[in-house]
Design a protein around this motif. Structure first.
Motif, mmCIF file in Angstrom:
data_model
loop_
_atom_site.group_PDB
_atom_site.id
_atom_site.type_symbol
_atom_site.label_atom_id
_atom_site.label_comp_id
_atom_site.label_asym_id
_atom_site.label_seq_id
_atom_site.Cartn_x
_atom_site.Cartn_y
_atom_site.Cartn_z
ATOM 1 N N UNK A 58 89.755 3.759 -28.195
ATOM 2 C CA UNK A 58 89.610 4.569 -29.401
ATOM 3 C C UNK A 58 88.504 5.609 -29.246
ATOM 4 N N UNK A 59 87.353 5.194 -28.757
ATOM 5 C CA UNK A 59 86.227 6.108 -28.591
ATOM 6 C C UNK A 59 86.517 7.134 -27.500
ATOM 7 N N UNK A 60 87.120 6.701 -26.409
ATOM 8 C CA UNK A 60 87.431 7.622 -25.315
ATOM 9 C C UNK A 60 88.363 8.734 -25.777
ATOM 10 N N UNK A 61 89.345 8.389 -26.599
ATOM 11 C CA UNK A 61 90.270 9.398 -27.124
ATOM 12 C C UNK A 61 89.554 10.296 -28.127
ATOM 13 N N UNK A 62 88.810 9.680 -29.046
ATOM 14 C CA UNK A 62 88.128 10.443 -30.095
ATOM 15 C C UNK A 62 87.075 11.400 -29.533
ATOM 16 N N UNK A 63 86.340 10.950 -28.523
ATOM 17 C CA UNK A 63 85.256 11.759 -27.952
ATOM 18 C C UNK A 63 85.713 12.584 -26.747
ATOM 19 N N UNK A 64 86.992 12.486 -26.399
ATOM 20 C CA UNK A 64 87.556 13.214 -25.246
ATOM 21 C C UNK A 64 86.783 12.925 -23.957
ATOM 22 N N UNK A 65 86.522 11.639 -23.739
ATOM 23 C CA UNK A 65 85.835 11.243 -22.518
ATOM 24 C C UNK A 65 86.728 11.498 -21.322
ATOM 25 N N UNK A 66 86.127 11.778 -20.188
ATOM 26 C CA UNK A 66 86.891 11.945 -18.954
ATOM 27 C C UNK A 66 87.451 10.593 -18.517
ATOM 28 N N UNK A 67 88.464 10.663 -17.665
ATOM 29 C CA UNK A 67 89.049 9.422 -17.136
ATOM 30 C C UNK A 67 87.989 8.631 -16.376
#
Length: 99
Positions: free
Chosen positions: A64-73
């Motif tokens: 959820x956080x990775x998608x919301x914050x647009x974290x890199x792979x």
């Protein structure tokens, strides 16, 4: 302080990462020795179940956080891999889970 963390997905991830990290250390440092040295397998069953639930919750919140914050792979995978290493979630919190 804790109430402010609960309001955001990143804050919830930080809380669950901390609790999941503690449960992992308890599993490895207390429950496993109790099972193999004292013959008490119930310790691993109980702590292992709690740790499993916390681990799944950690992964869901991480996505959820990775998608919301647009974290890199790379950042997302390193954050995930940190949960597989003892003390890893504490490192991840200091390195990646702060605003």
């Amino acid at each position: 302080m804790i109430l402010e963390l609960v309001k955001s997905p990143l804050g919830r991830l930080r809380i669950i990462a901390f609790v999941e990290g503690i449960s992992y250390l308890v599993l490895l440092g207390i429950a496993m020795p109790l099972k193999y040295l004292a013959g008490l397998p119930q310790a691993v069953k109980t702590v292992g179940m709690a740790h499993g639930v916390l681990f799944v919750l950690f992964v869901v919140l991480l996505v959820q956080v990775a998608v919301e914050k647009s974290w890199s792979f790379k950042k997302s995978m390193l954050s995930f891999l940190s949960s597989l290493v003892p003390f890893g979630t504490f490192y991840a919190d200091a390195k990646w889970f702060r605003d």
